[in-house]
Design a protein around this motif. Structure first.
Motif, short mmCIF file in Angstrom:
data_model
loop_
_atom_site.label_atom_id
_atom_site.label_comp_id
_atom_site.label_asym_id
_atom_site.label_seq_id
_atom_site.Cartn_x
_atom_site.Cartn_y
_atom_site.Cartn_z
N HIS A 42 0.82 -1.21 0.00
CA HIS A 42 0.00 0.00 0.00
C HIS A 42 0.86 1.27 0.00
N TRP A 88 14.67 -1.17 2.57
CA TRP A 88 14.37 0.22 2.20
C TRP A 88 14.78 1.25 3.27
N THR A 168 7.61 -5.79 8.56
CA THR A 168 6.79 -4.72 9.14
C THR A 168 5.73 -5.30 10.07
N ALA A 190 -6.86 -5.65 7.65
CA ALA A 190 -6.32 -7.00 7.37
C ALA A 190 -5.85 -7.10 5.93
N GLY A 192 -2.13 -6.84 3.37
CA GLY A 192 -0.88 -7.61 3.36
C GLY A 192 -0.10 -7.44 4.65
N VAL A 193 -0.02 -6.23 5.17
CA VAL A 193 0.75 -6.01 6.40
C VAL A 193 -0.07 -6.46 7.62
N ILE A 212 -10.13 -6.70 12.31
CA ILE A 212 -11.20 -5.72 12.05
C ILE A 212 -10.97 -5.14 10.66
N ASN A 215 -13.93 -4.55 4.82
CA ASN A 215 -14.05 -5.40 3.64
C ASN A 215 -14.18 -6.86 4.10
N LYS A 218 -11.96 -9.91 3.40
CA LYS A 218 -10.68 -10.14 4.09
C LYS A 218 -10.83 -11.05 5.32
N LYS A 258 -4.57 5.73 8.56
CA LYS A 258 -5.51 6.85 8.66
C LYS A 258 -5.76 7.16 10.13
N VAL A 278 1.06 1.14 12.78
CA VAL A 278 1.87 0.56 11.71
C VAL A 278 1.56 1.25 10.38
N GLY A 279 0.31 1.65 10.20
CA GLY A 279 -0.10 2.31 8.96
C GLY A 279 0.67 3.60 8.76
N SER A 304 5.48 1.92 14.96
CA SER A 304 6.32 0.79 14.56
C SER A 304 6.76 0.97 13.11
N ARG A 356 -1.33 -9.59 -1.44
CA ARG A 356 -0.11 -9.16 -2.11
C ARG A 356 -0.08 -9.67 -3.54
N1 NAD Z 1 5.17 1.03 9.35
C1 NAD Z 1 5.81 0.70 8.24
O1 NAD Z 1 7.04 0.68 8.20
C2 NAD Z 1 5.01 0.30 7.05
C3 NAD Z 1 5.54 -0.61 6.12
C4 NAD Z 1 4.71 -1.06 5.08
C5 NAD Z 1 3.43 -0.57 4.94
N2 NAD Z 1 2.98 0.35 5.84
C6 NAD Z 1 1.61 0.87 5.78
O2 NAD Z 1 0.73 -0.10 6.32
C7 NAD Z 1 -0.58 0.17 5.83
C8 NAD Z 1 -1.20 -1.13 5.32
O3 NAD Z 1 -0.50 -1.57 4.16
P1 NAD Z 1 -1.03 -2.85 3.33
O4 NAD Z 1 -0.06 -3.07 2.23
O5 NAD Z 1 -1.39 -3.93 4.27
O6 NAD Z 1 -2.39 -2.23 2.72
P2 NAD Z 1 -3.65 -3.01 2.11
O7 NAD Z 1 -4.28 -2.05 1.15
O8 NAD Z 1 -3.25 -4.37 1.64
O9 NAD Z 1 -4.61 -3.22 3.37
C9 NAD Z 1 -5.29 -2.21 4.04
C10 NAD Z 1 -6.52 -2.85 4.68
O10 NAD Z 1 -7.14 -1.89 5.52
C11 NAD Z 1 -8.56 -2.02 5.36
N3 NAD Z 1 -9.19 -0.76 5.78
C12 NAD Z 1 -9.37 0.37 5.07
N4 NAD Z 1 -9.94 1.31 5.86
C13 NAD Z 1 -10.12 0.75 7.09
C14 NAD Z 1 -10.62 1.21 8.34
N5 NAD Z 1 -11.07 2.47 8.47
N6 NAD Z 1 -10.60 0.36 9.39
C15 NAD Z 1 -10.14 -0.91 9.25
N7 NAD Z 1 -9.64 -1.40 8.11
C16 NAD Z 1 -9.62 -0.58 7.04
C17 NAD Z 1 -8.74 -2.36 3.89
O11 NAD Z 1 -9.99 -2.97 3.63
C18 NAD Z 1 -7.55 -3.30 3.65
O12 NAD Z 1 -7.90 -4.66 3.89
C19 NAD Z 1 -0.42 1.26 4.76
O13 NAD Z 1 -0.67 2.51 5.36
C20 NAD Z 1 1.05 1.14 4.40
O14 NAD Z 1 1.56 2.35 3.83
C21 NAD Z 1 3.74 0.77 6.89
#
Ligand code: NAD
Ligand code: ZN
Ligand code: ZN
Length: 362
Positions: A42, A88, A168, A190, A192-193, A212, A215, A218, A258, A278-279, A304, A356
């Motif tokens: 993401h 990275w 991550t 839920a 990839g991360v 939680i 979608n 998932k 978010k 984490v997001g 994190s 993924r």
């Molecule tokens: N901390 C780090 O070093 C690091 C590393 C990699 C990714 N990230 C971040 O982690 C986050 C997740 O990445 P990903 O690749 O798993 O994304 P992804 O798009 O695969 O998954 C995001 C999930 O969140 C769900 N979602 C959306 N809004 C929501 C809400 N309000 N409440 C609950 N769930 C909700 C979606 O349905 C989806 O399943 C991104 O913000 C990404 O940039 C952070």
């Protein structure tokens, strides 16, 4: 000349999929890597939309693995032919963060990458690499510390995921939160991360793991990775009541990026519990809490970044967990795609259709 996916302007929906991109020549402390597989995370979308900053034009991609093609004069420890995972956030080993043992906070190479382009387009103009990497390219030049050597029997598409999603997510559980056996854990998001957080919590011995996600597609996948229960946002209060007697979870992970999701995580957590962010959210997406609640609820908010990992130390650990059958990497891969499918892959991740997707370069 090689293929690379280039973002020209923030907000562009389509990447420029080119075949005329070359790298700079590796310097004495750099290595050139032929990328074999790269994932769609993401954070790649967030760079395209401007949630995460980049220097333009930029080659997207940061979750990758490949084979060392060339090494600079001063490079030791890796040689041409070695299989490597891309890191990275390479650690410089000398800044205050590195010296404190927090290599995931090192800004040395990340900062340089905004002024030092690693690629050249066909007309000779420079291009930068996302987060100093840019793995949606067949060839890339990285600092020596931007690669971690791995065994040759690890499939490249698994190795790619060892570059972001797995460290991550699993790292957030074991390094940042240090989840104790028997704990009750909730995971907001839920993807990839988030699924990697879920399996990290299972590995750590959590007794209850609530996934939680709005979608519902998932939810069954979350259960495959170790979630004991699932909920939509609307069903969260009921699940919290059922699973914790209304008290809340010991640890809640926000894996969306978010502020609203941080609030969801905060409210799901018990008094005295930990909220782990984490997001990767936007610089103008503010989150607030009252001073009163911050003190009297006794909750801790922790960031994190990169799972608090030292990749040199932690990738061997993740590989051992995978070999022992405790870490499912294959299940995270919804589809293996070609370079030409990257724009469709961006669309599919944006629409929540996949976990993924991994580009496998032939
Ligand atoms: N901390 C780090 O070093 C690091 C590393 C990699 C990714 N990230 C971040 O982690 C986050 C997740 O990445 P990903 O690749 O798993 O994304 P992804 O798009 O695969 O998954 C995001 C999930 O969140 C769900 N979602 C959306 N809004 C929501 C809400 N309000 N409440 C609950 N769930 C909700 C979606 O349905 C989806 O399943 C991104 O913000 C990404 O940039 C952070
Ligand atoms: Zn450093
Ligand atoms: Zn990532």
């Amino acid at each position: 000349m090689a293929r690379a996916a280039v973002l020209h302007a923030v907000g562009d929906k389509e990447l420029d999929l080119r075949d005329d991109v070359s790298t700079i020549d590796p310097g004495p402390d750099q290595v050139k890597v032929r990328i074999k597989a790269t994932g769609v995370c993401h954070s790649d979308l967030s760079t395209m939309t401007g949630v995460l900053p980049s220097a333009l034009p930029t080659v997207i991609g940061h979750e990758g693995a490949g084979v060392v093609a060339e090494v600079g004069d001063r490079v030791t420890g890796v040689q041409p032919g070695d299989h490597v995972v891309v890191n990275w956030t390479p650690d410089c080993g000398e800044c205050a963060e590195c010296l404190r043992g927090e290599p995931y906070l090192c800004m040395t190479y990340l900062a340089q990458s905004f002024s030092e382009p690693g690629f050249k387009l066909g007309d000779g103009s420079p291009a930068f690499g996302m987060a100093g990497t840019g793995t949606w390219a067949e060839e890339i030049v990285l600092p020596r510390r931007g690669v971690v050597k791995i065994a040759e029997d690890i499939p490249f598409e698994y190795a790619a995921l060892l570059g972001c999603g797995i460290p991550t997510g699993v790292g957030a559980v074991i390094n940042t939160a240090k989840v104790a056996p028997g704990s009750k854990v909730a995971v907001v998001g839920a993807g990839g991360v988030g699924l990697s957080v879920i399996q990290g919590a299972r590995i750590a011995g959590a007794s209850t793991i609530l996934a939680i996600d709005p979608n519902e597609a998932k939810h069954s996948i979350a259960k495959q990775f170790g979630a004991t229960h699932t909920a939509t946002l609307d069903g969260l209060e009921e699940a919290k009541g059922l699973l914790t007697g209304g008290a809340g979870f010991d640890y809640t992970f926000e894996v969306v990026g978010k502020s609203a999701a941080i609030t969801t995580a905060w409210n799901a957590t018990r008094r005295g519990g930990d909220v782990i962010v984490v997001g990767a959210g936007a610089f103008d997406d503010n989150w607030s809490q009252t001073a009163f609640a911050l003190l009297f609820d006794g909750k801790s908010l922790k960031a994190s970044l990169y799972g608090g990992c030292d990749l040199k130390r932690d990738i061997p650990l993740f590989v051992d967990l995978w070999r022992a059958g405790k870490l499912d990497i294959d299940g995270l891969i919804s589809r293996r795609i070609g370079f030409e499918d990257l724009n469709d892959a961006v669309r599919a991740l944006t629409n929540g259709e996949v976990i993924r997707q991994v580009v496998v370069f032939d």
